[in-house]
Design a protein around this motif. Structure first.
Motif, PDB file in Angstrom:
ATOM      1  N   GLU A 175      34.248 -14.082  36.032  1.00 25.94           N
ATOM      2  CA  GLU A 175      34.027 -12.474  36.428  1.00 25.94           C
ATOM      3  C   GLU A 175      35.175 -11.610  36.218  1.00 25.94           C
ATOM      4  O   GLU A 175      36.769 -12.741  36.100  1.00 25.94           O
ATOM      5  CB  GLU A 175      33.989 -12.286  38.522  1.00 25.94           C
ATOM      6  CG  GLU A 175      32.885 -12.955  38.993  1.00 25.94           C
ATOM      7  CD  GLU A 175      31.414 -12.532  38.495  1.00 25.94           C
ATOM      8  OE1 GLU A 175      31.861 -11.664  37.678  1.00 25.94           O
ATOM      9  OE2 GLU A 175      30.356 -12.976  38.512  1.00 25.94           O
ATOM     10  N   PRO A 176      35.540 -11.127  35.271  1.00 26.96           N
ATOM     11  CA  PRO A 176      36.922 -10.357  35.072  1.00 26.96           C
ATOM     12  C   PRO A 176      37.425  -9.832  35.981  1.00 26.96           C
ATOM     13  O   PRO A 176      37.402  -9.391  37.207  1.00 26.96           O
ATOM     14  CB  PRO A 176      35.234  -9.084  34.688  1.00 26.96           C
ATOM     15  CG  PRO A 176      34.511  -9.094  34.407  1.00 26.96           C
ATOM     16  CD  PRO A 176      34.399 -10.144  35.157  1.00 26.96           C
ATOM     17  N   ARG A 206      31.874 -13.918  48.217  1.00 29.44           N
ATOM     18  CA  ARG A 206      33.241 -14.956  46.708  1.00 29.44           C
ATOM     19  C   ARG A 206      33.283 -16.068  47.861  1.00 29.44           C
ATOM     20  O   ARG A 206      32.074 -16.210  49.111  1.00 29.44           O
ATOM     21  CB  ARG A 206      33.971 -14.235  47.736  1.00 29.44           C
ATOM     22  CG  ARG A 206      34.271 -12.679  46.744  1.00 29.44           C
ATOM     23  CD  ARG A 206      36.038 -12.101  47.109  1.00 29.44           C
ATOM     24  NE  ARG A 206      36.098 -10.746  46.463  1.00 29.44           N
ATOM     25  CZ  ARG A 206      35.873 -10.361  44.941  1.00 29.44           C
ATOM     26  NH1 ARG A 206      36.031 -10.575  44.650  1.00 29.44           N
ATOM     27  NH2 ARG A 206      35.458  -9.103  44.932  1.00 29.44           N
ATOM     28  N   LEU A 211      29.437  -7.059  41.680  1.00 31.19           N
ATOM     29  CA  LEU A 211      30.106  -8.408  40.600  1.00 31.19           C
ATOM     30  C   LEU A 211      29.630  -9.227  41.300  1.00 31.19           C
ATOM     31  O   LEU A 211      28.919 -10.592  41.002  1.00 31.19           O
ATOM     32  CB  LEU A 211      31.237  -8.613  39.944  1.00 31.19           C
ATOM     33  CG  LEU A 211      31.026  -7.634  38.766  1.00 31.19           C
ATOM     34  CD1 LEU A 211      32.206  -7.745  38.096  1.00 31.19           C
ATOM     35  CD2 LEU A 211      30.139  -8.043  37.818  1.00 31.19           C
ATOM     36  N   THR A 212      29.690  -9.392  42.853  1.00 30.10           N
ATOM     37  CA  THR A 212      29.792 -10.865  43.804  1.00 30.10           C
ATOM     38  C   THR A 212      28.688 -11.079  45.085  1.00 30.10           C
ATOM     39  O   THR A 212      28.646 -11.687  45.157  1.00 30.10           O
ATOM     40  CB  THR A 212      31.184 -10.817  44.008  1.00 30.10           C
ATOM     41  OG1 THR A 212      31.867 -10.047  45.603  1.00 30.10           O
ATOM     42  CG2 THR A 212      32.266 -11.761  43.455  1.00 30.10           C
ATOM     43  N   SER A 231      37.937  -6.034  37.521  1.00 30.40           N
ATOM     44  CA  SER A 231      36.646  -5.412  38.064  1.00 30.40           C
ATOM     45  C   SER A 231      36.106  -4.657  37.827  1.00 30.40           C
ATOM     46  O   SER A 231      35.511  -4.083  36.873  1.00 30.40           O
ATOM     47  CB  SER A 231      36.395  -6.925  38.883  1.00 30.40           C
ATOM     48  OG  SER A 231      35.228  -6.955  39.363  1.00 30.40           O
ATOM     49  N   SER A 250      40.640 -11.124  42.260  1.00 32.09           N
ATOM     50  CA  SER A 250      40.606  -9.574  41.109  1.00 32.09           C
ATOM     51  C   SER A 250      41.595  -9.350  41.299  1.00 32.09           C
ATOM     52  O   SER A 250      42.513  -9.675  43.004  1.00 32.09           O
ATOM     53  CB  SER A 250      39.283  -9.074  41.345  1.00 32.09           C
ATOM     54  OG  SER A 250      39.646  -8.374  42.127  1.00 32.09           O
ATOM     55  N   ARG A 289      39.649 -13.982  32.792  1.00 31.21           N
ATOM     56  CA  ARG A 289      38.337 -14.127  33.736  1.00 31.21           C
ATOM     57  C   ARG A 289      38.615 -15.206  35.671  1.00 31.21           C
ATOM     58  O   ARG A 289      39.761 -15.982  34.530  1.00 31.21           O
ATOM     59  CB  ARG A 289      37.167 -14.323  32.929  1.00 31.21           C
ATOM     60  CG  ARG A 289      36.596 -13.614  32.506  1.00 31.21           C
ATOM     61  CD  ARG A 289      35.619 -13.739  31.366  1.00 31.21           C
ATOM     62  NE  ARG A 289      35.283 -12.619  30.395  1.00 31.21           N
ATOM     63  CZ  ARG A 289      34.302 -11.983  31.564  1.00 31.21           C
ATOM     64  NH1 ARG A 289      33.597 -12.368  32.181  1.00 31.21           N
ATOM     65  NH2 ARG A 289      34.295 -11.134  30.163  1.00 31.21           N
TER      66      ARG A 289
END
Lengths: 555, 425
Positions: free
Chosen positions: A466-467, A268, A498-499, A470, A285, A462
């Motif tokens: 990114e959701p 991140r 995701l990250t 997540s 998130s 989002r």
């Protein structure tokens, strides 16, 4: 309604561009330059212009004395400059400049010739050394101003974990991060935001781990910002977030360097703002806002339990009052008989319907919290006494409230403080009121309608692409290891997909304290070691038997 | 919540306005505050000529909540209020009650329904239909039978432990099986039984049981205000005992289809309960050999199986019961370390259980109600035969020979094996 819409959505008329009036080089004549500076800063009490006459040369040292370290000026600059007197000075411009550079005991200095740069440097707390006849000057870094020491973070308290929290000073904060993350890949990209405040904002990430697209997007969004002033990271958050109307904070904030570093290690990006201890972390998130740093420091089976209670806490904080209202006014058949009768008995004297009762208590409680925050420390305890008396005791005695309602509101209040981040707990607290309203209007149907709306909103949110939900909403099985449960570190093999997909491996496999069969070498080593131990123990036992045996026979 | 352009926002605004209007212009139609409800705890259903007579027992929450109980000497008060209504149908009777009640009648927490004898003889059908069709009443409501009018029990019951009859009965429901003498079915059980092949059921009978209220010795701290119930008023005298009318289960009624046809007494009820596996625990009092003294055995395990066979063109019913028990007390001095003593006691246990079962069986046979479930077994084992006999099964059941075999075991004899005798150390 429409006026609100216009108010919110009126395109910002292109404001005054950043002034270009200082986009000129400095003059070769010292007097002109000093005049220009005096004119620019006007009657500023703290502007110091120290003119120094050396044989054959005229110098001027300019600085804002409130931003610099006086000791450094006295000890390092003035003394070195005055020591030059003994030396014959070369007339050549370049040679003179080299000489000064060689003599000044200042670490960070640079040459500038544009007024814009020079004035910005002065405002950053640098000193400007100008020389007669030269069309450039030296900027000396001698910043020094009053700083708050590094203290324990106020809002993010943890039982186990470092007690250091960010302070207002950006350099301090960066040093806190550097000290924890001694990787050369650590990057700090600085920029100044705010037309007038020119606040220093630093993007912080790990090269090679961070996702390029997100980083690019962040730079683009930050560069777009053109605002009078940035006083806190909240300004930035509001200007770069994805869904500006949502009650949920889409960027994580933290006061803790350890938490920030942990997030950097997941790929991140952090945004540090000068003048505030709150750093932004993105992409944010919901789930990570429910995780506390202690979860990773304490024993893992206990962390699971603590997290479970915390997740339960958020549901209680959001739903308990509305469930109470819905059950007591619509679905009495769902309450166990003795409880139903006892609630009915408590409500005998209450004049309002349960919804109104709940709303009054809610409002009172929210006001109490807000008052508690704003209150001067000295009268802090008074409000809790008044609150406890007013809400807890007198209201029930006076027949305004039922005791059950007081219990419900108290339980809700306590539960809402289990949410580790203040932003999220505020969002939940504010969503509770409409939920109570819906419950009073439609019962359980209303509650579920409200929950659906919240859920749909959360799923569609989002944060930098990114959701927001997540590992839950696009369901990722691997990430469940760090959602409700927190598996031990030796089992958490991967970074969040995701990250962290550029370098997924987080830990070397096979670090289970009982070495697993997976790692053959380690097993072999263990077996040989065990074998030796066995031999040793057998011989030891034999020896022992001999020793013990003989005297026994004698007796 | 992000709106792409202006029109989306307008839709959202209209939606919001619509919701706000819906909230403020409509009443919350089925909203009812919990303190505006009259919670029904139990009800009695009777026939009065052509009319249906409903008696409702409502909880009085105001009293239950903060009521201070009087000193030790007062009789317990039932914290309930009674209303009745009548009409040609049950719901009409129910609605008539509302003409005299300041609160909404709320039936969802009803614990028990008492059915009067007359009503039961006419048929449970309309009551069951009423309960099943009503949105608030549940199938988990307990259902009981009374000898005579049910409202008599409901009105005269004073309560002792619990504040209302409904609560008292639901408490009974939990513990009554440990005596073996009774059980309380709920409405769902009754539906289940009556829908089965034999179409019979058994409902327990609840009756008033006046208990003497223990006398107090009024020496210590006589209360000056509580003079209403004091008879003499002089200190140190024993007050005259009063009676508290509580309820107890005693016997059961046999139903064929939905009509009451015969009664079972207390022992017969247990005889039936052995066969239908309704006995959790039971105490058997068996006589010692010589004199009138008794030995008590506590049954800890009981399991029964019912089967039916064709033997030489003749139907043959079988009831097999396996019980296990432990010795609780003896008034004589039998030595239970000897195997013969145990053996003979086991055979006497079996005898008594057999007697209880056959007594219940005879009663059922005379009434022609197959409450033991032979019809169901026949339906499962010999479908063809059942199809032939289905129409006249209650007649067939009267003729059905049944063998009862009870296998009794005495597992434990308590903490001591040998009998205790004075002077023998």
């Amino acid at each position: 309604m429409l006026w609100l819409w216009r108010l919110l959505w009126r395109e910002a008329t292109p404001g005054r561009q950043t002034s270009n009036e200082h986009a000129l080089p400095i003059n070769t004549r010292l007097v002109v330059n000093i005049d220009y500076l005096k004119k620019t800063f006007g009657r500023s009490e703290d502007l110091v212009i120290r003119e120094i006459e050396l044989p054959g040369q005229k110098l001027a040292l300019v600085y804002l004395e409130t931003l610099i370290d006086r000791d450094v000026v006295q000890r390092d600059i003035l003394r070195s400059l005055l020591a030059l007197q003994a030396v014959p000075l070369p007339g050549d411009e370049a040679k003179f400049s080299r000489l000064i550079r060689a003599r000044l005991t200042i670490g960070d200095l640079q040459e500038e010739r544009l007024w814009s740069k020079i004035i910005a440097g002065l405002l950053d707390g640098k000193a400007v050394l100008m020389v007669e006849g030269y069309n450039r000057c030296l900027l000396l870094s001698i910043e020094g101003w009053e700083k708050r020491p590094v203290e324990e973070p106020v809002n993010e308290v943890s039982i186990r974990g470092p007690r250091e929290g960010f302070a207002e000073n950006l350099a301090t904060n960066i040093s806190l991060i550097r000290r924890r993350l001694r990787a050369p890949e650590l990057r700090f990209e600085a920029m100044n935001l705010g037309r007038r405040t020119r606040t220093k904002v630093v993007i912080c990430y790990l090269e090679g781990l961070v996702l390029k697209g997100i980083l690019e997007e962040l730079r683009r969004r930050l560069q777009r910002i053109d605002i009078d002033g940035i006083l806190e990271s909240g300004y930035i958050e509001e200007l770069i977030e994805d869904a500006p109307h949502s009650p949920f904070p889409q960027l994580n904030r933290t006061e803790r360097p350890d938490k920030l570093v942990a997030d950097l290690l997941e790929g991140r990006i952090a945004v540090l703002t000068d003048g505030t201890p709150f750093a932004l972390i993105l992409p944010g998130s919901l789930v990570s806002q429910l995780h506390a740093p202690d979860d990773y420091y304490e024993r893992w089976p206990l962390s699971i339990g603590v997290r479970l209670f915390r997740f339960l806490g958020i549901f209680i904080a959001l739903l308990l009052p509305s469930l109470y209202v819905a059950l007591t006014t619509f679905h009495q058949e769902m309450i166990p008989t003795p409880l139903a009768i006892s609630i009915a008995a408590q409500r005998e004297l209450v004049p309002y319907p349960a919804v109104v009762e709940a709303l009054i208590m809610q409002v009172l409680f929210e006001i109490l919290i807000e008052a508690g925050i704003r209150l001067p420390r000295a009268i802090g305890p008074a409000i809790s006494i008044v609150g406890a008396l007013v809400i807890g005791e007198a209201a029930v005695r006076a027949g305004l409230m039922s005791a059950a309602m007081v219990i419900v509101i108290a339980a809700t209040a306590i539960a809402s403080f289990t949410i580790p981040t203040f932003g999220l707990s505020q969002a939940v607290r504010m969503l509770r009121l409409p939920m109570v309203f819906l419950a009073g209007f439609l019962g359980l149907l209303g509650i579920f309608a409200g929950l659906l709306v919240i859920l749909i909103h959360l799923v569609s949110l989002r944060s930098f692409g990114e959701p927001f939900l997540s590992p839950l909403a696009p369901f990722i099985w691997e990430a469940q290891k760090d959602l409700v449960v927190r598996v031990p570190w030796w089992a958490m093999l991967w970074r969040p997909v995701l990250t962290g997909w550029r370098d997924l491996r987080r830990i070397k496999p096979g670090l289970h304290p009982f070495i697993t069969a997976r790692d053959k070498n380690a097993r072999d080593e263990l077996e040989t070691r065990l074998g030796e131990d066995k031999k040793k123990s057998v011989t030891a036992r034999k020896k022992g038997r001999k020793k013990m045996g003989k005297p026994a026979r004698k007796i | 919540m992000a709106f792409k352009d202006r029109s989306n926002f307008l839709y959202a605004t209209y939606g919001l306005v619509a919701i706000l209007m819906a909230i403020f212009l409509s009443g919350c139609w089925d909203r009812r505050e919990i303190n505006e409800l009259a919670f029904l705890s139990s009800m009695a259903v009777d026939l009065a000529g052509e009319q249906r007579l409903l008696t409702y027992e409502f909880v009085r929450p105001g009293v239950t909540g903060g009521g201070e109980r009087g000193g030790g000497g007062t009789l317990p008060h039932r914290q309930a209020t009674l209303r009745n209504g009548w009409g040609e149908t049950l719901i009409a009777a129910c609605r008539q009650i509302t003409t005299g009640l300041p609160r909404r009648v709320y039936l969802a927490h009803t614990n028990a329904v008492l059915v009067g004898e007359e009503m039961a003889r006419q048929g449970l059908g309309e009551l069951l239909d009423f309960i099943d069709r009503h949105p608030e009443l549940r199938r988990t409501t307990l259902i009981l039978l009374t000898r005579g009018a049910a409202r008599e029990v409901l009105i005269k019951e004073q309560g002792d432990m619990e504040s209302n009859l409904g609560k008292e009965i639901s408490g009974l429901h939990k513990w009554v099986q440990s005596s073996g003498y009774g059980f309380i079915p709920n409405v769902n059980d009754v539906f289940f039984d009556l829908s089965s092949e034999a179409a019979t059921t058994v409902l327990p009978v609840v009756e008033l049981s006046p208990q003497p209220f223990p006398p107090l010795i009024g020496t210590a701290a006589p209360s000056s205000s509580g003079g209403s119930r004091e008879t003499g008023g002089t200190e140190g005298r024993v007050k005259e005992p009063e009676t508290v009318r509580t309820v107890r289960l005693n016997g059961a009624g046999l139903f064929y289809h939905d009509k009451l046809v015969a009664w079972l007494d207390k022992e017969q009820t247990r005889g039936w309960a052995w066969v239908r596996n309704k006995v959790r625990r039971a105490v058997l009092a068996l006589s010692c050999q010589e004199n009138n003294t008794k030995v008590a055995v506590d049954i800890t395990e009981a399991h029964a199986e019912v089967s039916i066979d064709m033997q030489g063109g003749q139907l043959q019913g079988k009831i097999k019961v396996k019980v296990e028990g432990e010795l609780l007390e003896q008034q004589c001095s039998l030595d239970f370390t000897r195997e013969e003593a145990i053996k003979s006691l086991e055979s006497r246990m079996a005898d008594q259980i057999t007697a209880e079962i056959s007594s219940a069986l005879n009663q059922a046979k005379t009434a022609g109600t197959d409450v033991f479930g032979f019809g169901g077994v026949l339906h499962r084992r010999h479908l063809e035969l059942w199809r032939q006999l289905q129409g006249r099964w209650n007649e067939e059941f009267k003729k059905l020979p049944v063998t009862i075999s009870v296998e009794a075991k005495l597992r434990r004899t308590g903490m001591t094996g040998r009998p205790w005798q004075p002077g023998a150390r």
